[in-house]
Design a protein around this motif. Structure first.
Motif, short mmCIF file in Angstrom:
data_model
loop_
_atom_site.label_atom_id
_atom_site.label_comp_id
_atom_site.label_asym_id
_atom_site.label_seq_id
_atom_site.Cartn_x
_atom_site.Cartn_y
_atom_site.Cartn_z
N GLN A 64 -10.48 -1.32 -0.88
CA GLN A 64 -9.55 -2.34 -0.42
C GLN A 64 -8.11 -1.98 -0.81
OE1 GLN A 64 -10.85 -6.36 -1.37
NE2 GLN A 64 -12.99 -5.85 -0.94
N VAL A 65 -7.72 -0.78 -0.42
CA VAL A 65 -6.39 -0.27 -0.76
C VAL A 65 -5.34 -0.98 0.07
CG1 VAL A 65 -4.93 1.79 -0.83
CG2 VAL A 65 -7.40 1.98 -1.33
N PRO A 66 -4.33 -1.56 -0.54
CA PRO A 66 -3.27 -2.25 0.21
C PRO A 66 -2.52 -1.31 1.15
CG PRO A 66 -3.20 -2.87 -2.11
CD PRO A 66 -4.16 -1.72 -2.00
N HIS A 67 -1.89 -1.87 2.16
CA HIS A 67 -1.24 -1.07 3.21
C HIS A 67 -0.05 -0.28 2.70
CE1 HIS A 67 2.35 -3.64 3.67
NE2 HIS A 67 1.53 -4.62 3.34
N ASN A 68 0.54 -0.72 1.58
CA ASN A 68 1.74 -0.03 1.07
C ASN A 68 1.40 1.10 0.10
OD1 ASN A 68 0.86 -2.08 -0.73
ND2 ASN A 68 2.85 -2.14 -1.75
N TYR A 69 0.16 1.54 0.11
CA TYR A 69 -0.27 2.69 -0.68
C TYR A 69 -0.66 3.82 0.26
CZ TYR A 69 -0.74 -0.13 -4.97
OH TYR A 69 -0.51 -0.93 -6.06
N THR A 165 1.80 -4.97 -17.25
CA THR A 165 3.11 -4.46 -17.60
C THR A 165 3.95 -4.34 -16.33
OG1 THR A 165 4.32 -2.59 -18.54
CG2 THR A 165 2.22 -2.10 -17.46
N LYS A 166 5.26 -4.34 -16.51
CA LYS A 166 6.16 -4.21 -15.36
C LYS A 166 6.48 -2.76 -15.06
CE LYS A 166 8.27 -8.78 -15.84
NZ LYS A 166 9.54 -9.55 -16.00
N VAL A 167 6.09 -1.83 -15.93
CA VAL A 167 6.34 -0.42 -15.65
C VAL A 167 5.21 0.12 -14.79
CG1 VAL A 167 7.49 -0.25 -17.89
CG2 VAL A 167 5.14 0.57 -17.65
N PRO A 168 5.44 1.19 -14.07
CA PRO A 168 4.37 1.76 -13.24
C PRO A 168 3.14 2.13 -14.07
CG PRO A 168 6.48 2.69 -12.62
CD PRO A 168 6.72 1.90 -13.87
N VAL A 169 1.98 1.81 -13.57
CA VAL A 169 0.71 2.12 -14.24
C VAL A 169 0.03 3.26 -13.48
CG1 VAL A 169 -1.57 1.28 -14.92
CG2 VAL A 169 0.44 -0.20 -15.15
N ILE A 170 -0.26 4.33 -14.18
CA ILE A 170 -0.91 5.51 -13.59
C ILE A 170 -2.23 5.72 -14.32
CG2 ILE A 170 -0.74 8.00 -13.25
CD1 ILE A 170 2.29 7.63 -13.02
N PRO A 181 -15.99 -2.31 -8.19
CA PRO A 181 -14.75 -2.80 -7.58
C PRO A 181 -13.59 -2.71 -8.56
CG PRO A 181 -16.58 -4.33 -7.22
CD PRO A 181 -17.05 -3.34 -8.25
N VAL A 182 -12.41 -2.36 -8.05
CA VAL A 182 -11.19 -2.26 -8.85
C VAL A 182 -10.06 -2.86 -8.05
CG1 VAL A 182 -9.54 -0.68 -9.91
CG2 VAL A 182 -11.97 -0.16 -10.04
N ASP A 183 -9.19 -3.59 -8.73
CA ASP A 183 -8.01 -4.16 -8.07
C ASP A 183 -6.93 -3.08 -8.02
OD1 ASP A 183 -5.85 -5.57 -7.13
OD2 ASP A 183 -5.78 -7.01 -8.79
N ILE A 184 -6.79 -2.44 -6.88
CA ILE A 184 -5.87 -1.32 -6.74
C ILE A 184 -4.43 -1.76 -7.00
CG2 ILE A 184 -4.96 0.43 -5.15
CD1 ILE A 184 -7.81 0.95 -6.04
N SER A 185 -4.12 -3.01 -6.72
CA SER A 185 -2.74 -3.48 -6.88
C SER A 185 -2.31 -3.50 -8.35
CB SER A 185 -2.58 -4.87 -6.27
OG SER A 185 -3.33 -5.84 -6.98
N VAL A 206 -5.83 11.06 -4.48
CA VAL A 206 -4.68 10.36 -5.05
C VAL A 206 -4.40 9.13 -4.20
CG1 VAL A 206 -2.19 10.45 -5.52
CG2 VAL A 206 -3.63 12.42 -6.08
N ILE A 207 -4.25 7.98 -4.85
CA ILE A 207 -3.88 6.74 -4.19
C ILE A 207 -2.58 6.28 -4.84
CG2 ILE A 207 -4.57 4.36 -3.68
CD1 ILE A 207 -7.48 5.26 -4.18
N ALA A 208 -1.51 6.23 -4.08
CA ALA A 208 -0.19 6.00 -4.67
C ALA A 208 0.62 4.97 -3.89
CB ALA A 208 0.59 7.31 -4.73
N LYS A 209 1.30 4.14 -4.64
CA LYS A 209 2.20 3.16 -4.03
C LYS A 209 3.42 3.91 -3.48
CE LYS A 209 2.67 -0.90 -5.96
NZ LYS A 209 3.09 -1.99 -6.87
N ASN A 210 3.77 3.63 -2.25
CA ASN A 210 4.86 4.36 -1.62
C ASN A 210 6.19 4.16 -2.33
OD1 ASN A 210 3.53 5.71 0.57
ND2 ASN A 210 3.27 3.71 1.53
N ASP A 211 6.42 2.97 -2.87
CA ASP A 211 7.67 2.72 -3.60
C ASP A 211 7.81 3.66 -4.78
OD1 ASP A 211 8.36 0.75 -1.83
OD2 ASP A 211 7.86 -0.93 -3.16
N LEU A 212 6.70 3.94 -5.47
CA LEU A 212 6.76 4.87 -6.60
C LEU A 212 7.09 6.27 -6.11
CD1 LEU A 212 6.33 5.44 -9.63
CD2 LEU A 212 3.93 5.92 -9.09
#
Length: 366
Positions: A64-69, A165-170, A181-185, A206-212
Motif C-alpha cells: 500500500q505504497v502512497p502515490h508520492n513514493y 520524528t520530524k526528520v526523515p526516517v530511513i 503489513p507496514v505503514d509506509i508513510s 528501494v521505496i522512497a518519498k519523492n520529496d526526499l
C-alpha cells in the motif's frame, strides 16, 4: 520422524515457493511466445518493460505504497545502500545523521556513513550482545535523517514499533519486508536486498518519498543518484532482468495467498511453534530477549555448548538445512521466511524433541 525432503531454514538467499521455481525454470528455457530465455531478452523490449511495471504494481499494492513514493529496482544489495543513503542525504548537508545500532548490519551501515559526514549513534545494544532493540533514545530535530534496521538477521531481533520524528526516517528492511503489513508513510526511504522474501539475490528494492529524493542539491555520480533510477524507470543501465522477473513471480504468489495480512498470521504461527519449543525444551534457550524476538530469524543456543555440533549433525541428518548460527555468534538460527511451510517448522521442533529424549526427557511429537 519422517523426513521426505530437505527443510530449508537458510538465512539468505532463502527458500522460494515451488511454483515460483517451476515458472522461473521454464522461463529460463523459453519465456512467453518470444522463443527466447528470460536470460536473453532485451531489457528494452516492451515485454520486459511490462515485467518491471507489473513488479512495481505488486510492490505498491502489497505494501500500500502512497502515490508520492517512487519504487526503484537497483543492484548492489543493502551493502551498497549503506553508502548510497549517506552519499545522497548526509554528504554536504552540514548536518549529522542519527543511527540506531541494534546489530551487525547496523554497524556496517554506520561504518559506511562515516565516510560522508558525522554520525550520532542514538543508542546501541552492542554491550548486551545485541540481544534486544534499544528503546530509550532521542533523535535530534535537525538531523539529516534517522536510520534503523527493522530486523536483525544475525541476532534474531525485530523492531515492531518505530520512533515518531520530524526528520526523515530511513530503514533497512532487507529481512522482514513483505512478511507483515507496514505503514509506509512512517518512512521516507526503505531499502531491502531481495534475497529474503522478495526474490532471488541480485535485485535491491528501494521505496522512497519523492520529496526526499528531490531535496538533494549536491552533484552525484549517476549510478549513485536515486533520481536517475526514478527518472529512467529503474532502467538507466541494464537492470537485473532475471531477479526482477523472479521477484514478480514471487510477489504474484504472495498476492494469491491473500497478501501481507495472511502471510503475517502464518509467520506468527511458525515463530510461535518454534519459540514455544525453545522455551520448553531443557536443552535450548532463546538468544534474543522475548519482547524483541524476530518472527523471521529465530536464534537459539544450547545450555551445554559442547552438544551444539552433535545436535547440528543430528538435525542435518534429519533434513534440516541452514540452521547453523552466523559464524561470529555461533548457536543456531532458523529463518522462517514466507515460503517456508509450517510443516518444516514442525519437523524441526520434532527433531529438537527427539534429541532431547536422548538426553533428558520423553518426546511428545507434534
Amino acid at each position: 520422524m519422517k523426513n521426505l525432503h530437505k527443510h530449508n531454514f537458510g538465512a539468505g538467499p532463502c527458500i522460494l515457493p515451488e511454483e515460483v521455481l517451476d515458472n522461473a525454470a521454464e522461463a529460463v528455457k523459453n519465456w512467453r511466445p518470444a522463443g527466447l530465455s528470460i536470460l536473453e531478452i532485451s531489457h528494452r523490449s516492451a515485454a520486459f518493460e511490462e515485467v518491471v511495471q507489473e513488479t512495481e504494481k505488486l510492490v505498491r499494492d502489497l505494501l500500500q505504497v502512497p502515490h508520492n513514493y517512487s519504487i526503484l529496482f537497483l543492484q548492489g544489495g543493502a551493502s551498497l545502500q549503506f553508502c548510497m543513503v549517506a552519499f545522497n542525504f548526509l554528504h554536504n548537508s552540514g548536518k549529522e545523521a542519527v543511527y540506531l545500532d541494534a546489530g551487525y548490519f547496523g554497524q556496517k551501515a554506520i561504518k559506511e556513513a562515516l565516510f560522508f559526514g558525522p554520525v550520532n549513534v542514538a543508542a546501541s545494544s552492542r554491550g548486551a550482545g545485541y540481544t534486544h532493540i534499544p528503546k530509550e533514545y532521542s533523535i535530534s530535530a535537525d538531523a539529516a535523517y534517522f536510520h534503523c534496521t527493522s530486523n536483525n538477521t544475525i541476532e534474531g531481533t525485530e523492531m515492531f514499533r518505530f520512533p515518531e520524528t520530524k526528520v526523515p526516517v530511513i530503514c533497512d528492511m532487507s529481512s522482514d519486508i513483505f512478511s507483515r503489513p507496514v505503514d509506509i508513510s512512517q518512512f521516507d526511504l526503505i531499502y531491502a536486498g531481495a534475497q529474503k522474501n522478495t526474490g532471488p539475490a541480485g535485485m535491491t528494492l528501494v521505496i522512497a518519498k519523492n520529496d526526499l529524493l528531490d531535496s538533494v542539491k549536491h552533484p552525484l555520480p549517476s549510478m549513485l543518484d536515486y533520481r536517475v533510477y526514478r527518472d529512467n524507470g529503474s532502467m538507466y543501465n541494464t537492470p537485473p532482468v532475471f531477479a526482477i522477473y523472479a521477484a514478480m513471480l514471487n510477489l504474484q504468489w504472495l498476492k494469491s495467498k491473500g497478501g501481507l495480512k495472511t502471510i503475517s498470521l502464518e509467520n506468527r504461527a511458525k515463530a510461535q511453534l518454534l519459540y514455544d519449543e525453545i522455551d520448553l525444551n531443557p536443552l535450548f534457550y532463546g538468544a534474543a530477549e522475548r519482547c524483541d524476538r524476530s518472527l523471521m530469524n529465530v536464534t537459539f543456543r544450547m545450555h551445554d555448548p559442547g552438544r551444539e555440533a552433535d545436535f547440528l549433525a543430528f538435525a542435518e541428518q534429519n533434513g534440516m538445512v541452514g540452521i547453523k548460527g552466523y559464524r561470529t555468534v555461533g548457536g543456531f538460527r532458523a529463518s522462517l521466511y514466507n515460503a517456508l511451510p509450517y510443516e518444516s517448522v514442525r519437523e524441526l521442533v520434532n527433531c529438537m524433541k527427539v534429541y532431547a529424549e536422548k538426553y533428558h526427557r520423553p518426546a511428545i511429537l507434534v
